[in-house]
Design a protein around this motif. Structure first.
Motif, short mmCIF file in Angstrom:
data_model
loop_
_atom_site.label_atom_id
_atom_site.label_comp_id
_atom_site.label_asym_id
_atom_site.label_seq_id
_atom_site.Cartn_x
_atom_site.Cartn_y
_atom_site.Cartn_z
N GLY A 167 0.87 -1.40 0.16
CA GLY A 167 -0.11 -0.05 -0.13
C GLY A 167 0.76 1.42 -0.08
O GLY A 167 0.30 2.33 -0.28
N ILE A 168 2.05 1.17 0.14
CA ILE A 168 3.08 2.38 0.21
C ILE A 168 2.73 3.31 -0.96
O ILE A 168 2.62 4.53 -0.76
N THR A 169 2.91 2.63 -2.22
CA THR A 169 2.93 3.63 -3.28
C THR A 169 1.61 3.97 -3.75
O THR A 169 1.30 5.00 -4.60
N SER A 170 0.65 3.44 -2.95
CA SER A 170 -0.87 3.97 -3.33
C SER A 170 -1.42 5.00 -2.14
O SER A 170 -2.62 5.42 -2.14
N ILE A 171 -0.28 5.76 -1.36
CA ILE A 171 -1.12 6.53 -0.58
C ILE A 171 -1.26 7.92 -1.11
O ILE A 171 -0.63 8.55 -1.76
N ASN A 172 -2.56 8.35 -0.74
CA ASN A 172 -2.79 9.73 -1.11
C ASN A 172 -2.77 10.62 0.09
O ASN A 172 -3.78 10.52 0.93
N THR A 173 -2.06 11.80 0.27
CA THR A 173 -1.91 12.51 1.20
C THR A 173 -2.82 13.26 1.60
O THR A 173 -3.25 13.88 2.80
N GLU A 174 -3.96 13.69 0.62
CA GLU A 174 -5.11 14.20 0.75
C GLU A 174 -6.07 13.57 1.67
O GLU A 174 -7.00 14.32 2.34
N ASN A 175 -5.72 12.22 1.87
CA ASN A 175 -6.75 11.57 2.89
C ASN A 175 -6.52 11.88 4.30
O ASN A 175 -7.44 11.51 5.22
N PHE A 176 -5.49 12.62 4.52
CA PHE A 176 -5.04 12.98 5.98
C PHE A 176 -5.69 14.48 6.21
O PHE A 176 -5.35 14.88 7.48
N ILE A 177 -6.38 14.98 5.22
CA ILE A 177 -6.88 16.34 5.60
C ILE A 177 -8.25 16.44 5.70
O ILE A 177 -9.07 15.83 4.56
N PRO A 178 -9.01 16.92 6.61
CA PRO A 178 -8.49 17.52 7.87
C PRO A 178 -7.93 16.42 8.84
O PRO A 178 -8.76 15.31 8.76
N PHE A 179 -6.98 16.69 9.38
CA PHE A 179 -6.38 15.80 10.31
C PHE A 179 -7.34 15.23 11.48
O PHE A 179 -7.52 14.23 12.06
N ALA A 180 -7.59 16.43 12.24
CA ALA A 180 -8.25 16.19 13.36
C ALA A 180 -9.72 16.92 13.41
O ALA A 180 -10.04 17.97 13.91
N PRO A 181 -10.71 16.36 12.68
CA PRO A 181 -11.94 17.17 12.36
C PRO A 181 -12.78 17.39 13.87
O PRO A 181 -13.36 18.40 13.78
N LEU A 182 -12.54 16.45 14.67
CA LEU A 182 -13.16 16.70 15.96
C LEU A 182 -12.18 17.13 17.19
O LEU A 182 -12.74 16.91 18.35
N GLY A 183 -11.27 17.43 16.84
CA GLY A 183 -10.31 17.97 17.68
C GLY A 183 -9.73 16.86 18.89
O GLY A 183 -9.98 15.71 18.49
N ILE A 184 -9.53 17.48 20.33
CA ILE A 184 -8.96 16.81 21.16
C ILE A 184 -9.94 15.63 21.66
O ILE A 184 -9.67 14.56 21.96
N SER A 185 -11.26 16.10 21.64
CA SER A 185 -12.41 15.01 22.27
C SER A 185 -12.23 13.87 21.39
O SER A 185 -12.65 12.87 21.89
#
Length: 416
Positions: A167-185
């Motif tokens: 899976g390393i070559t198929s990673i899409n970095t946009e999938n990590f944005i937004p990183f924390a949509p619900l924050g600390i909770s």
């Protein structure tokens, strides 16, 4: 010649690590990561690390205690020795309740996955066959179980490593944005969910009576197991988020299968299904190991009928506990696990580890391997996560505990 009173010390460091990994790498990585992704988005990976850290503190407390008291029973034994019988019994009873029901769930999970590979018998029949075979394997000696477990765990690890590199070559970095949509909770809730994905390492302490040189082996085994589990969980989760995103992970009961289906690597989907099947087998094998040893410890202290303290003269295993464990798991597999008990398992696990840390705090300074801050952090983590539990889960847990004490009172009264 009478029955042996103790088990044989046959498990090496490699075997102990194998038992720990076999108990951990199961439903946690194949199912719970998807649930956690739904509550925290990509930041559930932070929750995964935090949960692993809390598990490490608890694990070190368990290891420190097991090194000094290397008998079957784990926290059940420490509670009796360092606190009082009520704490000890609470730990043992809740361990049995949660692990028996979890074993039923895992057996059903194995049947479902294996049916995808070999759709000849029904999933239920595969589940029952697996329980019967693993019960027999447990019966014929700890050495054979250790070898079988290492084989099962090795297959699971190889399939997950294959998925990571595929899976390393198929990673899409946009999938990590937004990183924390619900924050600390969201991260906090994910941490509480994912903590339960790590709790299998306690199996090493539960089997302490069968580990060679436990004072050195158990602490090493716990540390190696948790470090490997954290590394593997985070690596797989990074690939899963990068390939399919957290929304797809959250929508699926088998997120890693969705990841595999999204990759072009030949046979990757089949390989991941094999890994899921062996992961369930590994957890089931370790459940039978741990439950039967807990029954042995409780039988020795008359918290279960004395028949459970018997050890087989030839195979040196608690054979009655193994057989009863197998029968109960088969029954739970056939009728389906009780939702009431499954939900209370979260309470029972936190109670178990809280007692572990309290017992570690009660150890005298000369018997401690680690600084007192370790059990303090472990206990703080358990109490913090318990606050996040729904009140109905806590009430259900307390009810199951009360049932246990009624059973214990009745059993002790019959012996008078």
């Amino acid at each position: 010649m009478g029955e042996p009173k103790e088990l044989i010390r046959a498990l090496t460091l490699k075997d102990a690590v194998g038992v720990g990994l076999g108990a951990i790498i199961g439903a946690g990585i194949f199912v719970v990561t998807g649930v956690a992704a739904g509550v925290a988005g990509p930041s559930f990976i932070i929750g995964l690390f935090i949960a692993g850290l809390i598990a490490a503190f608890n694990g070190l407390s368990s290891a420190q205690l097991a090194a000094v008291y290397p008998q079957s029973g784990g926290t059940y034994e420490y509670g009796y020795r360092l606190l009082n019988p009520a704490f000890g019994f609470s730990a043992g009873w809740m361990f049995l309740i949660s692990k028996l029901t979890a074993a039923g769930v895992v057996a059903i999970g194995f049947g479902s996955y294996f049916y995808q590979l070999v759709p000849i018998l029904s999933p239920l029949k595969y589940s029952i066959i697996a329980v019967v075979i693993l019960t027999i394997a447990n019966y014929i000696g700890i050495k054979k179980v250790g070898k079988l477990n290492l084989a099962i765990v090795s297959i699971t690890l190889l399939t997950l490593i294959h998925l990571i590199f595929s899976g390393i070559t198929s990673i899409n970095t946009e999938n990590f944005i937004p990183f924390a949509p619900l924050g600390i909770s969201g991260i906090a809730e994910a941490s509480a969910l994912l903590f339960f994905a790590y709790t299998g390492y306690v199996r090493i302490a539960t089997l302490a009576e069968e580990v060679r040189d436990p004072k050195k082996t158990i602490p090493k085994a716990v540390i190696i197991t948790i470090v490997l589990a954290i590394t593997l969980y985070i690596s797989v989760s990074l690939i899963a988020v990068g390939v399919i995103g957290t929304e797809k992970m959250a929508d699926s009961k088998s997120p890693l299968q969705i990841v595999a289906n999204s990759l072009s690597t030949p046979l990757i989907s089949t390989i991941v299904t094999i890994g899921a099947s062996t992961a369930m087998l590994g957890v089931l094998l370790s459940q039978i190991l741990g439950i039967s040893r807990m029954m042995l410890a409780m039988g020795r202290r008359n918290d279960l009928p004395a028949i459970f303290k018997r050890i087989h003269q030839k195979y040196h295993v608690p054979h009655i506990g193994i057989l009863i464990t197998g029968v109960i798991i088969v029954l739970l597999t056939i009728i389906g696990s009780f939702e009431f008990i499954v939900r209370a398992a979260t309470f029972s696990i936190l109670l178990y580890y809280s007692i572990t840390n309290i017992a570690a705090l009660k150890q005298s300074p000369e018997k401690r391997i680690y600084n007192k801050v370790i059990p303090i952090l472990g206990l703080t983590g358990c109490l913090t996560m318990s606050v996040s539990l729904p009140i109905n889960v806590i009430i259900k847990g307390v009810v199951l505990l009360l049932i246990g004490f009624i059973f214990r009172f009745s059993l002790h009264k019959l012996k008078r």
